[in-house]
Design a protein around this motif. Structure first.
Motif, mmCIF file in Angstrom:
data_model
loop_
_atom_site.group_PDB
_atom_site.id
_atom_site.type_symbol
_atom_site.label_atom_id
_atom_site.label_comp_id
_atom_site.label_asym_id
_atom_site.label_seq_id
_atom_site.Cartn_x
_atom_site.Cartn_y
_atom_site.Cartn_z
ATOM 1 N N GLU A 1 -6.236 -8.910 -8.571
ATOM 2 C CA GLU A 1 -5.503 -7.594 -8.479
ATOM 3 C C GLU A 1 -6.173 -6.495 -7.899
ATOM 4 N N TYR B 1 -9.958 -6.669 -5.317
ATOM 5 C CA TYR B 1 -10.784 -7.756 -4.547
ATOM 6 C C TYR B 1 -11.873 -6.986 -3.669
ATOM 7 N N THR C 1 -13.861 3.867 1.643
ATOM 8 C CA THR C 1 -13.358 4.720 0.523
ATOM 9 C C THR C 1 -13.200 6.118 1.246
ATOM 10 N N THR D 1 -10.136 8.578 1.663
ATOM 11 C CA THR D 1 -10.019 9.937 1.097
ATOM 12 C C THR D 1 -9.532 11.029 2.278
ATOM 13 N N GLN E 1 -7.059 -5.283 -0.573
ATOM 14 C CA GLN E 1 -8.095 -5.532 -2.029
ATOM 15 C C GLN E 1 -7.543 -4.781 -3.034
ATOM 16 N N ILE E 2 -6.481 -4.201 -2.936
ATOM 17 C CA ILE E 2 -5.803 -3.424 -4.237
ATOM 18 C C ILE E 2 -4.317 -3.599 -4.092
ATOM 19 N N THR F 1 -0.592 -1.450 -1.498
ATOM 20 C CA THR F 1 -1.376 -0.908 -0.155
ATOM 21 C C THR F 1 -0.586 -0.784 0.599
ATOM 22 N N ASN G 1 -5.645 2.571 0.281
ATOM 23 C CA ASN G 1 -6.571 2.001 -0.203
ATOM 24 C C ASN G 1 -7.550 1.204 0.610
ATOM 25 N N LEU G 2 -8.536 0.487 -0.093
ATOM 26 C CA LEU G 2 -9.490 -0.312 0.632
ATOM 27 C C LEU G 2 -8.839 -1.540 1.371
#
Lengths: 190, 257
Positions: free
Chosen positions: A58, A60, B69, B73, B171-172, B175, B242-243
Motif C-alpha cells: 500500500e 512502497y 517529496t 509539494t 509508491q502510494i 497516484t 505522490n512519490l
C-alpha cells in the motif's frame, strides 16, 4: 507531504492523514523496513498478500521521515515507523475464548467488559458490548459446534445475525468475526 | 481556335538567374520543397541523462529516478534531459539486417528514417541559460536538465508526435501522474518567448498498483504554427501528486507532413 498515522477507534481502522489513500481497516496491514535501504518503509496489505502469495504494498519505499505519529512527532528511524504502523494497524479487538467441555452444550455469553463465559451462568438476554470477534476452543468437544449468533440493534431488539464464522480444524477453534463494527449480543453454542 | 499550352516560365520572377542554370536551380528548389512537404520520418533515442543502465530498443530495465517529496509539494515537473555520453552508451543497434547506421550524435536509427531535409531531431549537448537550469518558483516549475528535442530543420505546418517511453513505479495508492513536454518557444535570435507544459492525458494508479512497475508509452503531439515553434526547445517531463519512481527508457520523435 507528511503522512500522519492515526488509529481510529470509532472506525476500527487506521488513518494515514495526508495520503491519497487514507483509510485501511484494522488488521489488514503490516509494515517493514525495506531490505535494500534501511531508511525506507514498506506497508504491506496482508490480506491481499495472502491471496496472491507475493507481497502486495500500500506504501512502497517511503522514507521514514515522511511519517509522523498521531501527535505529529517524527520517528527516530524506519524500524520505529514500521513498528508503529504495524501496532496501530493491528489493534487487538475485544475477543473472548472459551473451552467447550465434551459434555457441555450450554450457550455462552459475553460480559460487558468482553469476558466470555459459559455454562450455567448463561443468560440468553445478557447483552455483551464492544465485541469484534470471539474465538471458541472446541478441542475437547470432539466435533465442530453449531453456532447461533444474536446481536442487539440500536433499539435494543435482538436479531439472529450471520457473521463470518471460520473453523480452524488444526487448532480446533472457531472464529466468529463481526467485521469492523463492535457488536453486542450473544452466541448459542451446541 | 487552338488552346494555348501552359508554360512554366523559369526566368519570369525578379532576380531569377537566366538560362539552363536557372532551370537546375529551380528544379533543386522544387525537389527540396516537394521532399520536405511530403516525407515524414522519425528517430529514436535512449540517450537520457538519467538512464545509466540498459540500452535503447531492447527490453532492458532503466534506472530509477525518484520523484521527491519536494517535487510533490511544489508541483514541480521532473524533466528528463539528454546527454551525449549516455546517447553513445545507450543507442546501440540490436539488429544486423539491414546494416545499422552510425548512431553517434543522432539516435538509434542513425538518421536512416529521418524526415526529408532533416538530419537531427535531438540535441544531446544543448545547454542554454534560458531553458536548461531549474525553475523553482512561479506556476510552471521544473528541474534542471540539458539537451533538447531539435526541430530546427522542420518547418511550419509540420506536426511532431513525441512518444516518451518510461517505467513508472507508484509508491502510494491513488497516484496521478502527468506526462508532458516542457516546451519553450524561441525567436529567431534564440531568445525565449513562452515556456509551458505541453501535457497529454494524466495516468492514474489506484489500489493494487503500489510497488509494481508499469511500462508507459504516452504520445504527445505538437504543431508548428510558426518559426518560434520550429525553433522551440523541449524535453519530456513528469509530475505526480505522490512519490513515484520513474525509469526513462526511450523517446521516439516523429515528424508528420
Amino acid at each position: 507531504m507528511t503522512i500522519k498515522i492515526i488509529r481510529n477507534d470509532n472506525g476500527n481502522c487506521i488513518n494515514f492523514v495526508g495520503s491519497s489513500n487514507p483509510v485501511y481497516f484494522n488488521a489488514c496491514l503490516s509494515a517493514e523496513v525495506d531490505d535494500r535501504d534501511a531508511t525506507l518503509v514498506n506497508v504491506i496489505n496482508d490480506i491481499h498478500t495472502a491471496e496472491t502469495g507475493s507481497k502486495e504494498y500500500e506504501f512502497y519505499n517511503i522514507p521514514y521521515t515522511e511519517f509522523e505519529d498521531k501527535d505529529g512527532y517524527s520517528f527516530a528511524d524506519a524500524a520505529e515507523a514500521a513498528e508503529y504502523i504495524t501496532e496501530n494497524g493491528n489493534v487487538a479487538t475485544v475477543q473472548g475464548v472459551i473451552d467447550r467441555p465434551a459434555n457441555g452444550f450450554a450457550p455462552v455469553w459475553v460480559t460487558p467488559d468482553g469476558e466470555l463465559r459459559a455454562g450455567t451462568e448463561h443468560n440468553n438476554r445478557e447483552v455483551f458490548t464492544n465485541v469484534d470477534s470471539v474465538v471458541i476452543d472446541y478441542s475437547d468437544l470432539g466435533r465442530q459446534p453449531n453456532l447461533t449468533v444474536f446481536t442487539v440493534d440500536v433499539y435494543g431488539n435482538i436479531h439472529e445475525t450471520f457473521p463470518s464464522i471460520i473453523h480452524d480444524e488444526a487448532s480446533k477453534s472457531v472464529l466468529v468475526s463481526f467485521g469492523s463494527a463492535q457488536e453486542s449480543g450473544y452466541i448459542v453454542v451446541n | 481556335m487552338t488552346t494555348p499550352t501552359p508554360r512554366f516560365e523559369i526566368d519570369s520572377y525578379p532576380g531569377a538567374p537566366a538560362g539552363r542554370h536557372a532551370l537546375l536551380t529551380d528544379l533543386t528548389q522544387i525537389s527540396t520543397t516537394l521532399a520536405q512537404s511530403s516525407t515524414s520520418g522519425y528517430e529514436l533515442t535512449g540517450g537520457f541523462t538519467d538512464r545509466t543502465t540498459g540500452t535503447a530498443g531492447a527490453s532492458d530495465l532503466g534506472t530509477n529516478t525518484q520523484y521527491t517529496t519536494e517535487m510533490v509539494t511544489t508541483q514541480r515537473w521532473l524533466r528528463f534531459g539528454f546527454d551525449s555520453e549516455r546517447q553513445l552508451a545507450n543507442d546501440i543497434a540490436y539488429w544486423a539486417d539491414p546494416p545499422p547506421a552510425e548512431t553517434a550524435g543522432v539516435g538509434l536509427f542513425g538518421g536512416a528514417y529521418m524526415p526529408a531535409g532533416v538530419n537531427s531531431l535531438f540535441d544531446f549537448t544543448f545547454n542554454g541559460p534560458g531553458y536548461s537550469p531549474a525553475r523553482e518558483s512561479g506556476d510552471t516549475q521544473y528541474t534542471a536538465a540539458n539537451g533538447s528535442y531539435d526541430f530546427t530543420q522542420c518547418a511550419p505546418g509540420d506536426l511532431a508526435l513525441i512518444r516518451f517511453d518510461f517505467n513508472v513505479l507508484p509508491q502510494i495508492a491513488n497516484t496521478t501522474v502527468e506526462v508532458g513536454l516542457i516546451w519553450q518557444t524561441r525567436d529567431v535570435n534564440d531568445v525565449e518567448t513562452f515556456t509551458f507544459a505541453l501535457t497529454g492525458s494524466a495516468m492514474f494508479f489506484g489500489t493494487g498498483t503500489v510497488g509494481k512497475t508499469f511500462l508507459q508509452r504516452p504520445l504527445i503531439t505538437a504543431y508548428f504554427a510558426s518559426n518560434e515553434d520550429v525553433n522551440a526547445r523541449a524535453l519530456p517531463a513528469i509530475r505526480a501528486d505522490n512519490l513515484v519512481q520513474i525509469q526513462p527508457l526511450t523517446t521516439l520523435s516523429t515528424i508528420l507532413r
